[in-house]
Design a protein around this motif. Structure first.
Motif, PDB file in Angstrom:
ATOM      1  N   LEU A 140      18.478-104.707 -19.626  1.00  0.00           N
ATOM      2  CA  LEU A 140      17.871-105.444 -20.734  1.00  0.00           C
ATOM      3  C   LEU A 140      17.664-106.891 -20.303  1.00  0.00           C
ATOM      4  N   PRO A 141      16.593-107.535 -20.770  1.00  0.00           N
ATOM      5  CA  PRO A 141      16.402-108.947 -20.436  1.00  0.00           C
ATOM      6  C   PRO A 141      17.392-109.826 -21.203  1.00  0.00           C
ATOM      7  N   THR A 142      17.708-110.970 -20.633  1.00  0.00           N
ATOM      8  CA  THR A 142      18.593-111.908 -21.316  1.00  0.00           C
ATOM      9  C   THR A 142      17.804-112.665 -22.372  1.00  0.00           C
ATOM     10  N   GLN A 143      18.487-113.282 -23.316  1.00  0.00           N
ATOM     11  CA  GLN A 143      17.819-114.050 -24.362  1.00  0.00           C
ATOM     12  C   GLN A 143      17.114-115.288 -23.788  1.00  0.00           C
ATOM     13  N   GLU A 144      17.653-115.859 -22.716  1.00  0.00           N
ATOM     14  CA  GLU A 144      17.040-117.044 -22.118  1.00  0.00           C
ATOM     15  C   GLU A 144      15.702-116.717 -21.468  1.00  0.00           C
ATOM     16  N   HIS A 145      15.577-115.510 -20.919  1.00  0.00           N
ATOM     17  CA  HIS A 145      14.353-115.082 -20.224  1.00  0.00           C
ATOM     18  C   HIS A 145      13.941-113.711 -20.746  1.00  0.00           C
ATOM     19  N   PRO A 146      13.416-113.645 -21.982  1.00  0.00           N
ATOM     20  CA  PRO A 146      13.124-112.334 -22.549  1.00  0.00           C
ATOM     21  C   PRO A 146      12.033-111.550 -21.822  1.00  0.00           C
ATOM     22  N   HIS A 147      11.206-112.214 -21.008  1.00  0.00           N
ATOM     23  CA  HIS A 147      10.115-111.507 -20.337  1.00  0.00           C
ATOM     24  C   HIS A 147      10.332-111.385 -18.841  1.00  0.00           C
ATOM     25  N   ALA A 148      11.518-111.735 -18.373  1.00  0.00           N
ATOM     26  CA  ALA A 148      11.786-111.672 -16.934  1.00  0.00           C
ATOM     27  C   ALA A 148      11.978-110.236 -16.489  1.00  0.00           C
ATOM     28  N   ALA A 149      11.391-109.906 -15.374  1.00  0.00           N
ATOM     29  CA  ALA A 149      11.566-108.566 -14.799  1.00  0.00           C
ATOM     30  C   ALA A 149      12.894-108.516 -14.068  1.00  0.00           C
ATOM     31  N   PRO A 150      13.547-107.354 -14.033  1.00  0.00           N
ATOM     32  CA  PRO A 150      14.821-107.246 -13.321  1.00  0.00           C
ATOM     33  C   PRO A 150      14.637-107.399 -11.815  1.00  0.00           C
ATOM     34  N   PRO A 209      -3.041-113.975 -30.288  1.00  0.00           N
ATOM     35  CA  PRO A 209      -2.034-113.498 -29.336  1.00  0.00           C
ATOM     36  C   PRO A 209      -0.784-114.376 -29.292  1.00  0.00           C
ATOM     37  N   THR A 210      -0.922-115.677 -29.478  1.00  0.00           N
ATOM     38  CA  THR A 210       0.243-116.569 -29.457  1.00  0.00           C
ATOM     39  C   THR A 210       1.157-116.275 -30.630  1.00  0.00           C
ATOM     40  N   GLU A 211       0.573-116.116 -31.803  1.00  0.00           N
ATOM     41  CA  GLU A 211       1.360-115.796 -32.996  1.00  0.00           C
ATOM     42  C   GLU A 211       2.022-114.426 -32.856  1.00  0.00           C
ATOM     43  N   THR A 212       1.298-113.480 -32.305  1.00  0.00           N
ATOM     44  CA  THR A 212       1.844-112.139 -32.102  1.00  0.00           C
ATOM     45  C   THR A 212       3.039-112.179 -31.156  1.00  0.00           C
ATOM     46  N   LEU A 213       2.938-112.924 -30.063  1.00  0.00           N
ATOM     47  CA  LEU A 213       4.048-113.042 -29.116  1.00  0.00           C
ATOM     48  C   LEU A 213       5.258-113.701 -29.786  1.00  0.00           C
ATOM     49  N   HIS A 214       5.008-114.753 -30.557  1.00  0.00           N
ATOM     50  CA  HIS A 214       6.117-115.426 -31.254  1.00  0.00           C
ATOM     51  C   HIS A 214       6.803-114.459 -32.221  1.00  0.00           C
ATOM     52  N   THR A 215       6.030-113.672 -32.948  1.00  0.00           N
ATOM     53  CA  THR A 215       6.587-112.694 -33.888  1.00  0.00           C
ATOM     54  C   THR A 215       7.420-111.648 -33.156  1.00  0.00           C
ATOM     55  N   GLU A 216       6.932-111.179 -32.005  1.00  0.00           N
ATOM     56  CA  GLU A 216       7.681-110.194 -31.223  1.00  0.00           C
ATOM     57  C   GLU A 216       8.989-110.786 -30.685  1.00  0.00           C
ATOM     58  N   GLU A 217       8.958-112.041 -30.257  1.00  0.00           N
ATOM     59  CA  GLU A 217      10.175-112.682 -29.768  1.00  0.00           C
ATOM     60  C   GLU A 217      11.198-112.858 -30.895  1.00  0.00           C
ATOM     61  N   THR A 218      10.719-113.201 -32.090  1.00  0.00           N
ATOM     62  CA  THR A 218      11.607-113.329 -33.241  1.00  0.00           C
ATOM     63  C   THR A 218      12.242-111.983 -33.577  1.00  0.00           C
ATOM     64  N   ALA A 219      11.430-110.918 -33.551  1.00  0.00           N
ATOM     65  CA  ALA A 219      11.950-109.574 -33.823  1.00  0.00           C
ATOM     66  C   ALA A 219      12.971-109.171 -32.764  1.00  0.00           C
ATOM     67  N   HIS A 220      12.718-109.497 -31.512  1.00  0.00           N
ATOM     68  CA  HIS A 220      13.645-109.173 -30.424  1.00  0.00           C
ATOM     69  C   HIS A 220      14.971-109.884 -30.629  1.00  0.00           C
ATOM     70  N   THR A 221      14.906-111.157 -31.031  1.00  0.00           N
ATOM     71  CA  THR A 221      16.127-111.923 -31.277  1.00  0.00           C
ATOM     72  C   THR A 221      16.926-111.314 -32.429  1.00  0.00           C
ATOM     73  N   LEU A 222      16.245-110.935 -33.497  1.00  0.00           N
ATOM     74  CA  LEU A 222      16.923-110.330 -34.638  1.00  0.00           C
ATOM     75  C   LEU A 222      17.554-108.984 -34.282  1.00  0.00           C
ATOM     76  N   LEU A 223      16.921-108.282 -33.359  1.00  0.00           N
ATOM     77  CA  LEU A 223      17.417-106.963 -32.972  1.00  0.00           C
ATOM     78  C   LEU A 223      18.823-107.042 -32.380  1.00  0.00           C
ATOM     79  N   TYR A 224      19.101-108.105 -31.649  1.00  0.00           N
ATOM     80  CA  TYR A 224      20.386-108.219 -30.958  1.00  0.00           C
ATOM     81  C   TYR A 224      21.331-109.227 -31.607  1.00  0.00           C
TER      82      TYR A 224
END
Length: 110
Positions: free
Chosen positions: A100-110, A65-80
């Motif tokens: 949309l969440p900010t890059q500093e807090h990609p998992h923060a709820a609005p 799960p840690t690797e999966t989360l890191h991969t998803e965060e990398t993909a999110h960064t590349l997307l924008y």
């Protein structure tokens, strides 16, 4: 016009057995002869536990799960990244509005 006479409020139960819906006058809609609804509760805990066990089995031992989360965060960064000026303006507008969440807090709820 004929005056309306309310129905007799006294329930007319004809219970002759174990008290199941078929015996006590309960209709197909779950209401008894008196018109009151019957409490209907199902505990889904065993089903949810089984579902989660099947899901973990399907993921297998190799799932990290840690690797999966890191991969998803990398993909999110590349997307924008590498947005043109119009896309960057839209992105800034949506992050400022909390859509949309900010890059500093990609998992923060609005």
């Amino acid at each position: 016009m004929t005056p309306h006479t309310p129905p007799d409020p006294t329930p007319h139960h004809h219970t002759t057995g174990t008290g199941t819906g078929a015996d006590n006058g309960a209709g197909a809609d779950g209401a008894g002869a008196s018109g009151e609804l019957t409490d209907f509760t199902i505990d889904l805990t065993p089903h949810e536990t089984l579902r989660r066990a099947h899901m973990m089995q399907a993921l297998g031992d190799h799932w990290n799960p840690t690797e999966t989360l890191h991969t998803e965060e990398t993909a999110h960064t590349l997307l924008y990244t590498q947005l043109d000026p119009h896309q960057q303006h839209l992105y800034n507008t949506l992050t400022t509005a909390g859509i949309l969440p900010t890059q500093e807090h990609p998992h923060a709820a609005p």
